[in-house]
Scaffold this motif. Structure first.
Motif, mmCIF file in Angstrom:
data_model
loop_
_atom_site.group_PDB
_atom_site.id
_atom_site.type_symbol
_atom_site.label_atom_id
_atom_site.label_comp_id
_atom_site.label_asym_id
_atom_site.label_seq_id
_atom_site.Cartn_x
_atom_site.Cartn_y
_atom_site.Cartn_z
ATOM 1 N N ILE A 61 0.966 -1.416 0.179
ATOM 2 C CA ILE A 61 0.092 -0.147 -0.397
ATOM 3 C C ILE A 61 0.740 0.972 -0.208
ATOM 4 O O ILE A 61 0.197 2.348 -0.829
ATOM 5 C CB ILE A 61 -0.997 0.087 0.999
ATOM 6 N N GLU A 62 2.186 1.022 0.414
ATOM 7 C CA GLU A 62 3.357 2.306 0.691
ATOM 8 C C GLU A 62 3.370 2.605 -0.180
ATOM 9 O O GLU A 62 3.534 3.406 -0.972
ATOM 10 C CB GLU A 62 3.440 2.187 2.265
ATOM 11 N N SER A 63 3.244 1.986 -1.148
ATOM 12 C CA SER A 63 4.283 1.550 -2.437
ATOM 13 C C SER A 63 3.646 2.158 -3.764
ATOM 14 O O SER A 63 4.236 3.337 -4.445
ATOM 15 C CB SER A 63 5.017 0.259 -2.973
ATOM 16 N N ALA A 64 2.384 1.814 -3.149
ATOM 17 C CA ALA A 64 1.305 2.089 -4.181
ATOM 18 C C ALA A 64 1.226 4.257 -3.953
ATOM 19 O O ALA A 64 1.257 5.131 -4.627
ATOM 20 C CB ALA A 64 0.386 1.912 -4.630
ATOM 21 N N GLU A 65 1.024 4.200 -2.986
ATOM 22 C CA GLU A 65 0.930 6.025 -2.395
ATOM 23 C C GLU A 65 1.960 6.331 -2.352
ATOM 24 O O GLU A 65 2.128 7.757 -3.629
ATOM 25 C CB GLU A 65 0.673 5.350 -0.777
ATOM 26 N N SER A 66 3.556 5.917 -2.646
ATOM 27 C CA SER A 66 4.633 6.635 -3.177
ATOM 28 C C SER A 66 4.858 6.610 -4.800
ATOM 29 O O SER A 66 5.385 7.711 -5.456
ATOM 30 C CB SER A 66 5.433 5.889 -2.695
ATOM 31 N N ARG A 67 4.283 5.958 -5.229
ATOM 32 C CA ARG A 67 3.983 5.853 -7.280
ATOM 33 C C ARG A 67 3.384 6.632 -7.328
ATOM 34 O O ARG A 67 3.263 8.181 -8.238
ATOM 35 C CB ARG A 67 3.840 4.590 -7.385
ATOM 36 N N LEU A 68 2.189 6.930 -6.274
ATOM 37 C CA LEU A 68 0.909 8.163 -7.036
ATOM 38 C C LEU A 68 1.299 9.567 -6.815
ATOM 39 O O LEU A 68 0.270 10.521 -6.967
ATOM 40 C CB LEU A 68 -0.072 7.536 -6.544
ATOM 41 N N GLY A 69 2.062 9.285 -5.793
ATOM 42 C CA GLY A 69 2.462 11.446 -5.141
ATOM 43 C C GLY A 69 1.128 11.326 -4.239
ATOM 44 O O GLY A 69 0.415 12.483 -3.912
ATOM 45 N N GLY A 70 0.776 10.507 -3.557
ATOM 46 C CA GLY A 70 -0.056 10.658 -2.073
ATOM 47 C C GLY A 70 -0.326 9.628 -1.204
ATOM 48 O O GLY A 70 0.497 9.040 -0.524
#
Length: 160
Positions: free
Chosen positions: A24-33
């Motif tokens: 989840i944190e990896s996706a948030e980082s990739r998406l910038g939010g």
């Protein structure tokens, strides 16, 4: 009933197991939010599913498929959001991430993941043919999910 169980009950194929915090944190980082807590809880329960649910062909996207609205639809870099049937404000497509669609992108739903935005966590919907304008659907993912639970056959989940 959880969304994962609801979609399994209406024929969604291959509901993916929940994601761990690192994914989840990896996706948030990739998406910038940052995902709102209720959306984060959904991904911990079920990381989307493949194919479409039988009713209205709902498709909830997995973390790896999530994209900013403006990446999927470049014309939506800046768009208008209508509330109560009237244009309300301009929005930035980089702040919204598409999380699901019905009828193969008609409509699609996106969540604001910019925690510094006054509209953080709101859910909007638009259609591929009208990405310059979107409509307010719910203040939170949980509110959106509650409306969907109430009527899973409905493809347009809105605030009105």
């Amino acid at each position: 009933m959880s969304l994962a169980r609801l979609f399994s009950s209406i024929g969604a194929p291959a509901v993916h197991p929940g994601a761990d915090s690192a994914a989840i944190e990896s996706a948030e980082s990739r998406l910038g939010g940052r995902f709102p807590a209720d959306l984060r809880a959904w991904f911990q329960e079920a990381d989307g599913f493949d194919g479409e649910a039988d009713l209205c062909m709902w498709r909830f996207w997995s973390l790896r498929k999530l994209r900013p609205l403006s990446e999927t639809f470049p014309a939506a870099r800046e768009f208008s959001i209508a509330h109560d049937g009237r244009p309300d404000r301009r929005a930035n497509g980089d702040h919204y991430v598409i999380i699901c669609d019905a009828f193969i992108c008609l409509p699609f739903y996106a969540v604001n993941i910019r925690h510094d935005s006054p509209h953080f966590s709101e859910v909007i919907y638009a259609t591929e043919g009208s990405v310059s304008e979107a409509w307010f659907a719910a203040a939170t993912f949980d509110e959106f999910a509650a409306r969907l639970f109430a009527n899973p056959e409905e493809s347009f989940i809105s605030a009105v």
